[in-house]
Design a protein around this motif. Structure first.
Motif, short mmCIF file in Angstrom:
data_model
loop_
_atom_site.label_atom_id
_atom_site.label_comp_id
_atom_site.label_asym_id
_atom_site.label_seq_id
_atom_site.Cartn_x
_atom_site.Cartn_y
_atom_site.Cartn_z
N THR A 179 -29.24 -27.82 -42.98
CA THR A 179 -28.90 -29.04 -43.72
C THR A 179 -27.41 -29.34 -43.60
OG1 THR A 179 -30.69 -28.73 -45.32
CG2 THR A 179 -28.84 -30.11 -46.01
N HIS A 180 -26.59 -28.30 -43.75
CA HIS A 180 -25.14 -28.49 -43.63
C HIS A 180 -24.75 -28.91 -42.22
CE1 HIS A 180 -24.32 -25.62 -47.27
NE2 HIS A 180 -24.67 -26.83 -47.64
N GLU A 181 -25.40 -28.30 -41.23
CA GLU A 181 -25.10 -28.65 -39.84
C GLU A 181 -25.43 -30.10 -39.55
OE1 GLU A 181 -23.58 -26.86 -37.35
OE2 GLU A 181 -23.11 -25.61 -39.06
N SER A 182 -26.60 -30.54 -39.99
CA SER A 182 -27.01 -31.93 -39.77
C SER A 182 -26.06 -32.89 -40.45
CB SER A 182 -28.44 -32.15 -40.28
OG SER A 182 -29.36 -31.33 -39.58
N GLU A 183 -25.66 -32.53 -41.67
CA GLU A 183 -24.75 -33.40 -42.41
C GLU A 183 -23.39 -33.46 -41.74
OE1 GLU A 183 -24.64 -34.40 -46.97
OE2 GLU A 183 -23.94 -32.36 -46.64
N ALA A 184 -22.88 -32.32 -41.28
CA ALA A 184 -21.59 -32.30 -40.60
C ALA A 184 -21.64 -33.09 -39.30
CB ALA A 184 -21.14 -30.87 -40.34
N ASP A 185 -22.79 -33.06 -38.63
CA ASP A 185 -22.94 -33.85 -37.40
C ASP A 185 -22.74 -35.34 -37.70
OD1 ASP A 185 -23.43 -31.73 -35.72
OD2 ASP A 185 -25.60 -31.95 -35.74
N VAL A 186 -23.41 -35.83 -38.74
CA VAL A 186 -23.35 -37.25 -39.08
C VAL A 186 -21.94 -37.64 -39.54
CG1 VAL A 186 -24.17 -39.02 -40.71
CG2 VAL A 186 -25.79 -37.45 -39.62
N ILE A 187 -21.37 -36.84 -40.43
CA ILE A 187 -20.02 -37.13 -40.92
C ILE A 187 -19.03 -37.09 -39.76
CG2 ILE A 187 -18.15 -36.36 -42.43
CD1 ILE A 187 -20.32 -35.16 -44.25
N GLY A 188 -19.16 -36.07 -38.90
CA GLY A 188 -18.24 -35.89 -37.80
C GLY A 188 -18.30 -37.01 -36.78
N VAL A 189 -19.50 -37.45 -36.44
CA VAL A 189 -19.63 -38.51 -35.44
C VAL A 189 -19.10 -39.84 -35.98
CG1 VAL A 189 -21.97 -39.39 -35.92
CG2 VAL A 189 -21.14 -39.27 -33.57
N ASP A 190 -19.26 -40.07 -37.28
CA ASP A 190 -18.68 -41.28 -37.89
C ASP A 190 -17.15 -41.20 -37.93
OD1 ASP A 190 -21.16 -42.40 -38.24
OD2 ASP A 190 -21.25 -42.09 -40.41
N ILE A 203 -23.25 -36.36 -28.03
CA ILE A 203 -24.53 -35.92 -27.47
C ILE A 203 -24.30 -35.10 -26.21
CG2 ILE A 203 -26.70 -36.72 -26.45
CD1 ILE A 203 -26.56 -39.14 -28.34
N GLY A 204 -23.41 -35.57 -25.35
CA GLY A 204 -23.07 -34.83 -24.15
C GLY A 204 -22.49 -33.46 -24.47
N LEU A 205 -21.72 -33.39 -25.54
CA LEU A 205 -21.13 -32.11 -25.95
C LEU A 205 -22.21 -31.10 -26.28
CD1 LEU A 205 -18.79 -30.25 -27.06
CD2 LEU A 205 -19.27 -31.31 -29.27
N TRP A 206 -23.17 -31.48 -27.14
CA TRP A 206 -24.19 -30.53 -27.56
C TRP A 206 -25.11 -30.17 -26.41
CZ3 TRP A 206 -22.41 -28.25 -31.41
CH2 TRP A 206 -21.75 -28.92 -32.45
N GLN A 207 -25.35 -31.11 -25.50
CA GLN A 207 -26.14 -30.79 -24.31
C GLN A 207 -25.41 -29.76 -23.45
OE1 GLN A 207 -26.60 -34.78 -22.79
NE2 GLN A 207 -28.64 -35.03 -23.70
N LYS A 208 -24.10 -29.93 -23.34
CA LYS A 208 -23.29 -28.99 -22.56
C LYS A 208 -23.30 -27.62 -23.22
CE LYS A 208 -18.62 -28.37 -20.67
NZ LYS A 208 -19.09 -28.01 -19.32
N MET A 209 -23.22 -27.58 -24.54
CA MET A 209 -23.27 -26.32 -25.27
C MET A 209 -24.59 -25.60 -25.02
SD MET A 209 -20.53 -25.67 -26.99
CE MET A 209 -19.60 -25.90 -28.48
N GLU A 210 -25.68 -26.35 -25.04
CA GLU A 210 -26.99 -25.77 -24.80
C GLU A 210 -27.05 -25.17 -23.39
OE1 GLU A 210 -29.32 -25.21 -26.77
OE2 GLU A 210 -29.41 -26.68 -28.36
N ARG A 211 -26.56 -25.92 -22.39
CA ARG A 211 -26.61 -25.44 -21.01
C ARG A 211 -25.75 -24.19 -20.85
NH1 ARG A 211 -26.18 -31.02 -19.88
NH2 ARG A 211 -23.95 -30.80 -19.46
N GLU A 236 -28.92 -39.26 -31.88
CA GLU A 236 -29.37 -40.47 -31.20
C GLU A 236 -29.85 -41.52 -32.19
OE1 GLU A 236 -32.25 -38.79 -28.56
OE2 GLU A 236 -30.82 -38.57 -26.90
N LYS A 237 -30.53 -41.07 -33.26
CA LYS A 237 -30.99 -42.01 -34.29
C LYS A 237 -29.80 -42.64 -35.02
CE LYS A 237 -35.36 -39.63 -35.26
NZ LYS A 237 -36.12 -38.83 -36.27
N HIS A 238 -28.75 -41.84 -35.21
CA HIS A 238 -27.59 -42.32 -35.96
C HIS A 238 -26.61 -43.09 -35.09
CE1 HIS A 238 -24.82 -42.29 -39.36
NE2 HIS A 238 -23.85 -41.94 -38.53
N MET A 239 -26.78 -43.04 -33.78
CA MET A 239 -25.80 -43.59 -32.86
C MET A 239 -25.52 -45.09 -33.05
SD MET A 239 -23.59 -42.47 -30.83
CE MET A 239 -24.24 -40.80 -30.93
#
Length: 259
Positions: A179-190, A203-211, A236-239
């Motif tokens: 929950t905290h991670e999802s919330e920080a994602d939204v706050i951070g991207v805004d 989005i590219g960042l997290w994809q790179k992290m996964e790879r 992507e939904k929040h973009m």
């Protein structure tokens, strides 16, 4: 002792519900001054334990990006680049930001580093450290967590510092919840969008992290900041909202050049 603690906790619980920046109800009742002091103590300890990078380019880029993001929220923030090849970054209560040189080597551009820093600052803005400490105090430790604030070198004190989310590398692992991670994602991207950084790069960042984590031990940043397929889907939904903020920032002349 428990009989004395219970009424105090009940009173706290009844008066401690606040709303996070995303509108989520939170249980937060530890004094902010104490949480900030914990963050300051942890950051001071890190600066004593870890080498600090003197690379002028790394410091210039990091301070430029962090400065643009924190101007959107105000306050005086200390930013330190640590000489460490592990890709990691964190922000602590008390307005402290730490970035490893390994993270600077991993990201492609200023926008991706802005996504990292924005995410970490999002944890601080949403009072996630206080929320975790409050939950720990209410459910498991009673009032002992508050006592630990003044004794950071004890085992319980280290547990309390672990609530700040610094990570496993420092011997105090208590990862943020999904929950905290999802919330920080939204706050951070805004935040990054308001500062003039392209939110699509998150989005590219997290994809790179996964790879970067595939086929090997998970990156430390990923182990303390668990990534799931839903993370990218949520972004992507929040973009559309983030892109609207980005376009407003661009129109207002906010076009950082930190590279």
């Amino acid at each position: 002792m428990r009989k004395k603690i219970f009424p105090v906790l009940v009173t706290c619980l009844l008066s401690a519900c606040i709303t996070s920046p995303t509108g989520r109800s939170q249980l937060v009742f530890m004094p902010e001054a104490q949480i900030d002091q914990m963050g300051l103590q942890a950051f001071d300890d890190l600066k004593k334990q870890k080498p600090i990078s003197t690379d002028s380019k790394y410091n210039q880029v990091t301070n430029c990006i962090a400065g643009a993001i924190t101007r959107e929220i105000g306050g005086n923030w200390e930013v330190v680049v640590f000489k460490d090849n592990t890709p990691n970054a964190f922000a602590l209560p008390g307005n402290k930001i730490g970035v490893h040189t390994g993270m600077l080597q991993l990201v492609y551009n200023q926008d991706q580093l802005a996504a990292v820093i924005g995410h970490e600052v999002g944890h601080v803005l949403a009072k996630h450290s206080n929320e975790r400490a409050s939950q720990e105090m209410a459910v498991n430790q009673g009032l002992s967590v508050i006592q630990a604030v003044s004794q950071p070198q004890t085992a319980l004190g280290q547990t309390a510092l672990g609530m700040l989310g610094v990570g496993a590398q420092y011997g105090i692992l208590m990862p943020y919840s999904r929950t905290h991670e999802s919330e920080a994602d939204v706050i951070g991207v805004d935040l990054m969008a308001k500062a003039g950084f392209d939110p699509q790069q998150s989005i590219g960042l997290w994809q790179k992290m996964e790879r970067a984590s595939q086929g090997q031990q998970p990156l430390e940043f990923m182990s303390t900041h668990p990534s799931h397929a839903t993370r990218i889907q949520d972004l992507e939904k929040h973009m559309p909202q983030a892109m609207s903020l980005f376009q407003q920032a661009q129109a207002a002349g906010k076009q950082p050049h930190c590279n």
